[in-house]
Scaffold this active site. Structure first.
Site, PDB file in Angstrom:
ATOM      1  N   LYS A 123       0.869  -1.192   0.000  1.00  0.00           N
ATOM      2  CA  LYS A 123       0.000   0.000   0.000  1.00  0.00           C
ATOM      3  C   LYS A 123       0.902   1.238   0.000  1.00  0.00           C
ATOM      4  CE  LYS A 123      -1.723   2.888   2.425  1.00  0.00           C
ATOM      5  NZ  LYS A 123      -1.442   4.140   1.679  1.00  0.00           N
ATOM      6  N   GLU A 129       9.444   1.993  10.796  1.00  0.00           N
ATOM      7  CA  GLU A 129      10.508   2.978  10.502  1.00  0.00           C
ATOM      8  C   GLU A 129       9.847   4.344  10.554  1.00  0.00           C
ATOM      9  OE1 GLU A 129      13.574   2.256  10.202  1.00  0.00           O
ATOM     10  OE2 GLU A 129      13.659   0.150   9.637  1.00  0.00           O
ATOM     11  N   CYS A 181      13.978  11.145   6.454  1.00  0.00           N
ATOM     12  CA  CYS A 181      13.805  10.854   7.886  1.00  0.00           C
ATOM     13  C   CYS A 181      15.100  11.054   8.664  1.00  0.00           C
ATOM     14  CB  CYS A 181      13.307   9.430   8.046  1.00  0.00           C
ATOM     15  SG  CYS A 181      14.299   8.263   7.111  1.00  0.00           S
ATOM     16  N   GLU A 205       9.602  17.310  14.271  1.00  0.00           N
ATOM     17  CA  GLU A 205      10.083  16.958  12.943  1.00  0.00           C
ATOM     18  C   GLU A 205       9.474  17.921  11.921  1.00  0.00           C
ATOM     19  OE1 GLU A 205       8.731  13.282  11.070  1.00  0.00           O
ATOM     20  OE2 GLU A 205      10.784  12.875  10.465  1.00  0.00           O
TER      21      GLU A 205
HETATM   22  P1  NAD Z   1       2.369   9.096   6.955  1.00  0.00           P
HETATM   23  O1  NAD Z   1       2.451   8.520   8.311  1.00  0.00           O
HETATM   24  O2  NAD Z   1       1.407  10.194   6.722  1.00  0.00           O
HETATM   25  O3  NAD Z   1       1.974   7.979   5.895  1.00  0.00           O
HETATM   26  C1  NAD Z   1       2.760   6.850   5.651  1.00  0.00           C
HETATM   27  C2  NAD Z   1       1.885   5.759   5.087  1.00  0.00           C
HETATM   28  O4  NAD Z   1       0.945   5.334   6.083  1.00  0.00           O
HETATM   29  C3  NAD Z   1       1.063   6.167   3.874  1.00  0.00           C
HETATM   30  O5  NAD Z   1       1.028   5.086   2.971  1.00  0.00           O
HETATM   31  C4  NAD Z   1      -0.301   6.427   4.481  1.00  0.00           C
HETATM   32  O6  NAD Z   1      -1.360   6.304   3.563  1.00  0.00           O
HETATM   33  C5  NAD Z   1      -0.360   5.352   5.528  1.00  0.00           C
HETATM   34  N1  NAD Z   1      -1.301   5.607   6.626  1.00  0.00           N
HETATM   35  C6  NAD Z   1      -1.750   6.806   7.079  1.00  0.00           C
HETATM   36  N2  NAD Z   1      -2.598   6.612   8.110  1.00  0.00           N
HETATM   37  C7  NAD Z   1      -2.672   5.276   8.319  1.00  0.00           C
HETATM   38  C8  NAD Z   1      -3.387   4.459   9.251  1.00  0.00           C
HETATM   39  N3  NAD Z   1      -4.189   4.971  10.177  1.00  0.00           N
HETATM   40  N4  NAD Z   1      -3.213   3.121   9.188  1.00  0.00           N
HETATM   41  C9  NAD Z   1      -2.391   2.573   8.266  1.00  0.00           C
HETATM   42  N5  NAD Z   1      -1.710   3.287   7.348  1.00  0.00           N
HETATM   43  C10 NAD Z   1      -1.854   4.628   7.372  1.00  0.00           C
HETATM   44  O7  NAD Z   1       3.864   9.492   6.587  1.00  0.00           O
HETATM   45  P2  NAD Z   1       4.331  10.346   5.341  1.00  0.00           P
HETATM   46  O8  NAD Z   1       3.891  11.746   5.616  1.00  0.00           O
HETATM   47  O9  NAD Z   1       3.937   9.658   4.080  1.00  0.00           O
HETATM   48  O10 NAD Z   1       5.930  10.239   5.450  1.00  0.00           O
HETATM   49  C11 NAD Z   1       6.700  11.110   6.195  1.00  0.00           C
HETATM   50  C12 NAD Z   1       7.103  10.446   7.509  1.00  0.00           C
HETATM   51  O11 NAD Z   1       7.778   9.225   7.248  1.00  0.00           O
HETATM   52  C13 NAD Z   1       8.070  11.291   8.312  1.00  0.00           C
HETATM   53  O12 NAD Z   1       7.691  11.271   9.674  1.00  0.00           O
HETATM   54  C14 NAD Z   1       9.394  10.556   8.127  1.00  0.00           C
HETATM   55  O13 NAD Z   1      10.328  10.757   9.149  1.00  0.00           O
HETATM   56  C15 NAD Z   1       8.957   9.140   8.034  1.00  0.00           C
HETATM   57  N6  NAD Z   1       9.983   8.339   7.347  1.00  0.00           N
HETATM   58  C16 NAD Z   1      10.752   7.473   8.088  1.00  0.00           C
HETATM   59  C17 NAD Z   1      11.752   6.725   7.465  1.00  0.00           C
HETATM   60  C18 NAD Z   1      12.619   5.769   8.245  1.00  0.00           C
HETATM   61  O14 NAD Z   1      13.369   5.006   7.628  1.00  0.00           O
HETATM   62  N7  NAD Z   1      12.560   5.764   9.563  1.00  0.00           N
HETATM   63  C19 NAD Z   1      11.959   6.852   6.086  1.00  0.00           C
HETATM   64  C20 NAD Z   1      11.162   7.747   5.374  1.00  0.00           C
HETATM   65  C21 NAD Z   1      10.166   8.476   6.012  1.00  0.00           C
END
Ligand code: NAD
Length: 482
Positions: free
Chosen positions: A174, A249, A283, A380
């Site tokens: 997804k 992550e 991230c 962040e």
């Molecule tokens: P997000 O949490 O908004 O979304 C990530 C994914 O989760 C998307 O596919 C989204 O549709 C899905 N999602 C949202 N709500 C959900 C729910 N209730 N249940 C299940 N899935 C759900 O994150 P984003 O804005 O897409 O990405 C940015 C974030 O990702 C930042 O906080 C960044 O630090 C983190 N990130 C971490 C790493 C790492 O390796 N630790 C790498 C890249 C990004």
């Protein structure tokens, strides 16, 4: 409307609501994808479950499974330019980053884990029972939901999909609803490589669709990359359903410590790269700069000059070093935090506003005189915003370690010094999954990646990802007289 559901080998536009995906350089709609419904998610999970035990997949010899992964790596390379252009259009990243990091990184991952397929070993165990052989087997966890964010959609999917397939699992992917296009293309390439129907399924949609997966009673493992808040929701969904395994992550707020003896020009170059790659939407991006006050003025002046010299523009332009932010919503989030930096008393040295043009462009921004408790030093931002704080080099190193660790996050950190003792004490004392000495943050498929504290659970990449996608079974065999 793009065919964005791939269930048991079939493509479909789905029956759910349409979600537009935009070009962040212009704000125009590229196409629409489906918001997968609960019954479509159920069908994808059922297909993954059926494929898990099917002879076409479970019956493959390790060398045959490896060959499929090698073939997918070749196909990514054969379609590299198309994938890079698509990633840039959908995500906004400079085309050079799409080529060298996203697409090349994805191909490398499949090749690296293809090599692992024939090396996933168990062990024999010296149990204290007579005439008993005990050994371990590594078995696939089962059906995996791979939920990815919008910042590096293709590469982060490869981080998950390659080890999942190498270990014989099946998956339902997804991608983020904001940037789904390269994930759709990768699934097409997986089918072309010859992965049997049902092994690699895809559903598009937002948080609701993700929730159908994380609460599903027949999903065995969720590998999720995204924000810490959603990570918490997923942990609850697991606890409230079948206690499915989780790899999380999550967010970061990486500190960068610049010691008095550091080569400041190298530190400026490395920190500029570390803070602004993909417009700071990383991230592990360096965001909190602790510089010895003896070098503070020099560092701030050179850092501000370096970031304001970056060429900002559409990712498709070969000269661009800083592309747009991914969406209007995200730009508003970055701008709100920059506003808080100002009102809470930090000094704005450069940047601090969006560009007066179409698309979601934001000037790279440096604050100095930041205090540890200000919002820009604790939350962040996920944008090109650098907050500089000073420390007194006469203090104990333990004090600066404590300041660097004074955050809920623990994903990455960096140290700039030519003193081996300082680098080792800081690297050992900082609580983060990766500490980089005198270099920007780089992922590599051979090295583990993941967070301490609220930056996540578990590790991706390296041999550690094999653990994330397998269960270890102990088999006991009594061979004495019975
Ligand atoms: P997000 O949490 O908004 O979304 C990530 C994914 O989760 C998307 O596919 C989204 O549709 C899905 N999602 C949202 N709500 C959900 C729910 N209730 N249940 C299940 N899935 C759900 O994150 P984003 O804005 O897409 O990405 C940015 C974030 O990702 C930042 O906080 C960044 O630090 C983190 N990130 C971490 C790493 C790492 O390796 N630790 C790498 C890249 C990004």
């Amino acid at each position: 409307m793009t065919n964005s559901l791939h269930i048991n080998g079939e493509w479909d536009t789905g029956s759910g609501e349409a979600i537009p995906t935009l070009d962040p350089a212009t704000g125009t709609v590229i196409t629409e994808v489906a918001s997968a419904t609960r019954s479509e998610v159920d069908a994808a999970v059922a297909a993954a479950r059926a494929a898990l035990g099917a002879a076409e997949w479970a019956g493959l010899l390790p060398v045959q499974r490896a060959a499929l992964l090698f073939r997918l790596a070749d196909l990514i390379e054969r379609n590299a330019e198309e994938l890079a252009q698509l990633e840039t259009r959908d995500q906004g990243q400079p085309i050079g980053v799409s080529r060298a990091v996203s697409v090349a990184g994805a191909a490398e991952h499949f090749r690296y884990y293809a090599g692992w397929v024939t090396k996933i070993e168990g062990s024999t165990t010296p149990v204290s029972f007579p005439e008993t052989l005990a050994y371990t087997r590594r078995e696939p966890i089962g059906v995996n939901a791979l939920i990815t964010p919008w910042n590096f959609p293709l590469m982060i999917l490869a981080w998950k999909l390659a080890p999942a397939l190498a270990t014989g699992n099946t998956v339902v992917i997804k991608p983020s609803e904001v940037t789904p296009l390269t994930s759709i293309r990768l699934v097409e390439l997986a089918a072309e490589a010859g992965f049997p129907a049902g092994v690699v399924n895809l559903v598009t949609g937002g948080g609701e669709t993700g929730g159908f997966l994380t609460s599903h009673m027949d999903v065995d493992h969720v590998s999720y990359t995204g924000s810490t808040n959603v990570g918490r929701i997923i942990a609850r969904a697991s606890a409230d359903s079948n206690l499915k395994r989780l790899t999380l992550e999550l967010g970061g707020k990486a500190p960068s410590i610049i010691a008095a003896d550091a080569n400041i020009d190298a530190a400026v170059a490395g920190n500029t790269a570390g803070a602004t790659l993909n417009t700071g939407q990383v991230c592990a991006a360096y965001t909190r700069f602790y510089v010895d006050k003896k070098r503070e003025d020099e560092f701030v002046t050179k850092l501000a000059a370096a970031v304001s010299a970056l060429s900002v523009g559409p990712g498709a332009d070969e000269q661009t070093q800083l592309g747009p932010l991914v969406s209007e919503k995200h730009l508003c989030h970055v701008d709100r935090l920059v506003g808080l930096g100002r009102t809470e008393g930090a000094e704005l040295v450069t940047g601090g506003q969006r560009l007066d043009r179409e698309g979601y462009f934001y000037r790279p921004t440096v604050f100095s005189g930041v205090h540890d408790t200000m919002t820009i030093a604790t939350e962040e931002i996920f944008g090109p915003v650098l907050s500089v704080m000073a420390y007194d080099g006469e203090d104990e190193l333990d004090d600066i370690i404590a300041r660097a660790n004074n955050t809920e996050y623990g994903l990455a950190a960096t140290v700039w010094t030519n003193d081996i003792r300082t680098s080792q004490r800081l690297a050992n004392g900082i609580k983060a999954g990766a500490v980089f000495v005198n270099m920007p943050p780089v992922p590599d498929m051979a090295a583990p990646w993941g967070g301490y504290k609220a930056s996540g659970w578990g590790r991706e990449m390296g041999p550690q990802a094999i653990d994330a996608y397998t269960e270890t079974k102990a088999v006991w065999l009594h061979y004495g007289q019975s």
